[in-house]
Enzyme design. Structure first.
Site, mmCIF file in Angstrom:
data_model
loop_
_atom_site.group_PDB
_atom_site.id
_atom_site.type_symbol
_atom_site.label_atom_id
_atom_site.label_comp_id
_atom_site.label_asym_id
_atom_site.label_seq_id
_atom_site.Cartn_x
_atom_site.Cartn_y
_atom_site.Cartn_z
ATOM 1 N N ARG A 39 0.817 -1.216 0.000
ATOM 2 C CA ARG A 39 0.000 0.000 0.000
ATOM 3 C C ARG A 39 0.852 1.268 0.000
ATOM 4 O O ARG A 39 0.439 2.281 -0.564
ATOM 5 C CB ARG A 39 -0.941 0.001 1.203
ATOM 6 C CG ARG A 39 -2.101 -0.947 0.978
ATOM 7 C CD ARG A 39 -3.021 -0.979 2.158
ATOM 8 N NE ARG A 39 -4.245 -1.696 1.825
ATOM 9 C CZ ARG A 39 -5.101 -2.158 2.711
ATOM 10 N NH1 ARG A 39 -4.862 -1.967 4.003
ATOM 11 N NH2 ARG A 39 -6.181 -2.781 2.331
ATOM 12 N N LYS A 203 -17.421 -13.520 3.534
ATOM 13 C CA LYS A 203 -18.330 -12.483 4.025
ATOM 14 C C LYS A 203 -19.543 -12.352 3.110
ATOM 15 O O LYS A 203 -19.658 -11.415 2.327
ATOM 16 C CB LYS A 203 -17.598 -11.144 4.091
ATOM 17 C CG LYS A 203 -16.518 -11.099 5.147
ATOM 18 C CD LYS A 203 -16.021 -9.682 5.259
ATOM 19 C CE LYS A 203 -14.735 -9.581 6.046
ATOM 20 N NZ LYS A 203 -14.025 -8.322 5.738
ATOM 21 N N GLY A 354 -9.785 -7.716 -0.154
ATOM 22 C CA GLY A 354 -8.507 -7.825 0.558
ATOM 23 C C GLY A 354 -7.897 -9.212 0.441
ATOM 24 O O GLY A 354 -6.722 -9.370 0.089
ATOM 25 N N GLY A 377 -13.630 -3.452 1.055
ATOM 26 C CA GLY A 377 -14.994 -2.931 1.208
ATOM 27 C C GLY A 377 -15.307 -1.837 0.208
ATOM 28 O O GLY A 377 -16.416 -1.770 -0.336
HETATM 29 P P1 ADP Z 1 -12.277 -10.768 0.205
HETATM 30 O O1 ADP Z 1 -11.439 -10.222 1.328
HETATM 31 O O2 ADP Z 1 -11.469 -11.085 -1.004
HETATM 32 O O3 ADP Z 1 -13.481 -9.926 -0.080
HETATM 33 P P2 ADP Z 1 -13.661 -12.516 2.032
HETATM 34 O O4 ADP Z 1 -13.124 -11.707 3.165
HETATM 35 O O5 ADP Z 1 -15.117 -12.487 1.777
HETATM 36 O O6 ADP Z 1 -12.859 -12.183 0.688
HETATM 37 O O7 ADP Z 1 -13.315 -14.042 2.247
HETATM 38 C C1 ADP Z 1 -11.985 -14.493 2.414
HETATM 39 C C2 ADP Z 1 -11.974 -15.687 3.319
HETATM 40 O O8 ADP Z 1 -12.891 -16.665 2.866
HETATM 41 C C3 ADP Z 1 -10.632 -16.362 3.368
HETATM 42 O O9 ADP Z 1 -10.075 -16.170 4.637
HETATM 43 C C4 ADP Z 1 -10.952 -17.825 3.100
HETATM 44 O O10 ADP Z 1 -10.290 -18.696 3.978
HETATM 45 C C5 ADP Z 1 -12.447 -17.890 3.351
HETATM 46 N N1 ADP Z 1 -13.100 -18.979 2.638
HETATM 47 C C6 ADP Z 1 -13.124 -19.227 1.324
HETATM 48 N N2 ADP Z 1 -13.784 -20.353 1.042
HETATM 49 C C7 ADP Z 1 -14.227 -20.840 2.227
HETATM 50 C C8 ADP Z 1 -14.962 -22.001 2.618
HETATM 51 N N3 ADP Z 1 -15.391 -22.879 1.711
HETATM 52 N N4 ADP Z 1 -15.210 -22.174 3.933
HETATM 53 C C9 ADP Z 1 -14.763 -21.300 4.837
HETATM 54 N N5 ADP Z 1 -14.060 -20.197 4.546
HETATM 55 C C10 ADP Z 1 -13.780 -19.975 3.252
HETATM 56 MG MG MG Z 2 -11.663 -10.266 3.473
#
Ligand code: ADP
Ligand code: MG
Length: 399
Positions: A39, A203, A354, A377
């Site tokens: 960053r 999420k 993220g 976000g």
């Molecule tokens: P981003 O930060 O890219 O928006 P999220 O925060 O929504 O993504 O999700 C990221 C998390 O989702 C990771 O820590 C990953 O371990 C978890 N994850 C992905 N697939 C699964 C799953 N099938 N079960 C539980 N956790 C998962």
């Molecule tokens: Mg995340």
């Protein structure tokens, strides 16, 4: 459609001016040092541009979630040291966000000086967007620059307040902000088709708005990760002890009815006996998930299906890992999709989120994407079509 054209640092004369720049230096700190400087590097083009044009640069950012009791590990000193190394010139760090020490330091700045304020969240008024704090910050500046896309979805004193209390203060985007708006704007606006969205991650509640919005514009939506479990369960499948958003089941069902075959779900999964890096793992069809099992990754047939859809895509937006990529045993689905995107020729590939960005970097493929957003976000809210407060305050450019 709203125009996202905003004025940028190119549109203002910064020579000898006090330029207050909101950057996103919210970096991980380990043992008193910056553990990942991505960053900080991302803000360098704007800082160098201002330096080359003889501005007096005052930088500010939040870092982590400090409390009044616990501040020591949230001070900006390690950031100042790393920035100094990267810029190859001195960076003066002050121990306050506003107040006499800061005013004194700013009063003595010469063109080409770089000053870094203390963590903006040390001021309780930051998150409350307190107008008094915003006024004191605005008083330091002749020009306000926002280059902190990752914080632009928050209406805080440093991201939105400064301009809100001083509407006459020129307020422009930095280069990082400009690029984020341009690249995400392409995804939101008129993407080249086929436009394929890959959604995953954990999420789910945060992503429903994006899903709803992208269902209108995407040609296909590939769903993996924790997100897929909710959809599989909504279809009546057994998902065992997998991560599921029970409250979203009805909505998932409705999305499936509306979307028809626009939504593509996994056909197989890597199932574990528990949530651990050394868990027993087996590949099963989604109809055969055992009641005690946990889906932690998409399976190889799913990867193949997703790759087939992606092969003809002209625009791809990816948010959310396909599995628990933090555990090597369950990272293959995520890394395979990253490789597919990296190999697409002539397609615009945008990654937001993220953890998704971290996964792509971990795979060593960040350079092979058209754009990896620095905003988690913020990128999601932008793609939902919401106006981000930190963008809304910037002066409009000519169309
Ligand atoms: P981003 O930060 O890219 O928006 P999220 O925060 O929504 O993504 O999700 C990221 C998390 O989702 C990771 O820590 C990953 O371990 C978890 N994850 C992905 N697939 C699964 C799953 N099938 N079960 C539980 N956790 C998962
Ligand atoms: Mg995340």
């Amino acid at each position: 459609m709203v125009s996202h054209r905003k004025q940028t640092v190119r549109d203002v004369d910064v020579k000898d001016k006090r330029v207050l720049v909101r950057v996103d230096f919210n970096v991980p700190i380990q043992d008193g040092d910056v553990a990942d400087d991505t960053r900080i590097r991302a803000a360098l083009p704007t800082i160098r541009y201002l330096l080359d044009r003889g501005a007096k640069i005052i930088l500010m950012s939040h870092l982590g979630r400090p409390t009044p009791e616990d501040r020591e590990q949230f001070k900006m000193d390690p950031v100042a040291r790393r920035l100094e190394e990267l810029l190859g010139r001195p960076v003066r760090k002050v121990n306050a966000v506003v107040g006499p020490e800061v005013e004194e330091a700013v009063a003595h700045m010469a063109p080409g000086d770089v000053l870094l304020l203390e963590n903006t969240r040390f001021e309780p008024g930051e998150k409350k967007n307190d107008p008094e704090l915003a006024r004191r910050l605005a008083a330091l500046a002749d020009i306000y620059v926002n280059d902190a896309f990752g914080s632009a979805h928050r209406a805080h004193a440093s991201t939105a307040g400064v301009k809100q209390v001083r509407p006459d203060l020129p307020a422009v985007a930095g280069f990082l902000m400009e690029r984020e708006l341009e690249m995400l704007g392409r995804v939101l606006g008129s993407p080249q088709r086929p436009f394929v969205v890959v959604l995953g991650g954990a999420k789910i509640a945060d992503k429903i708005g994006v899903l709803r919005r992208l269902l209108q514009t995407a040609d296909t939506i590939l769903i993996g990760g924790g997100m897929a479990n909710t959809f599989l369960k909504a279809q009546g499948l057994e998902v065992g002890r997998s991560l599921v958003d029970e409250e979203a089941l009805d909505l998932a069902r409705r999305f499936l009815e509306q979307a028809g075959d626009k939504i593509v779900l996994p056909v197989d999964a890597v199932v574990a006996d528990r949530f651990a890096p050394d868990a027993e793992a087996q590949v099963v069809a989604v109809e055969r998930v055992p009641p005690e099992g946990m889906i932690l990754d998409i399976g190889p047939r799913t990867v193949q299906n997703f790759a087939d859809v992606l092969s003809s895509a002209r625009t791809v937006f990816w948010n959310g890992p396909m599995g628990v990529f933090e555990f090597p045993r369950f990272a293959e689905g995520t890394f395979a999709i990253a490789r597919v995107l990296a190999g697409l020729e002539g397609a615009v590939t945008v990654v937001g989120g993220g953890d998704s960005a971290a996964a792509v970097r971990q795979a060593g493929l960040a350079d092979r994407m058209t754009h990896v957003s620095t905003g988690g976000g913020a990128s999601l809210e932008f793609l939902e079509g919401k106006e981000l407060p930190g963008v809304a305050v910037l002066d409009d450019g000519s169309a």
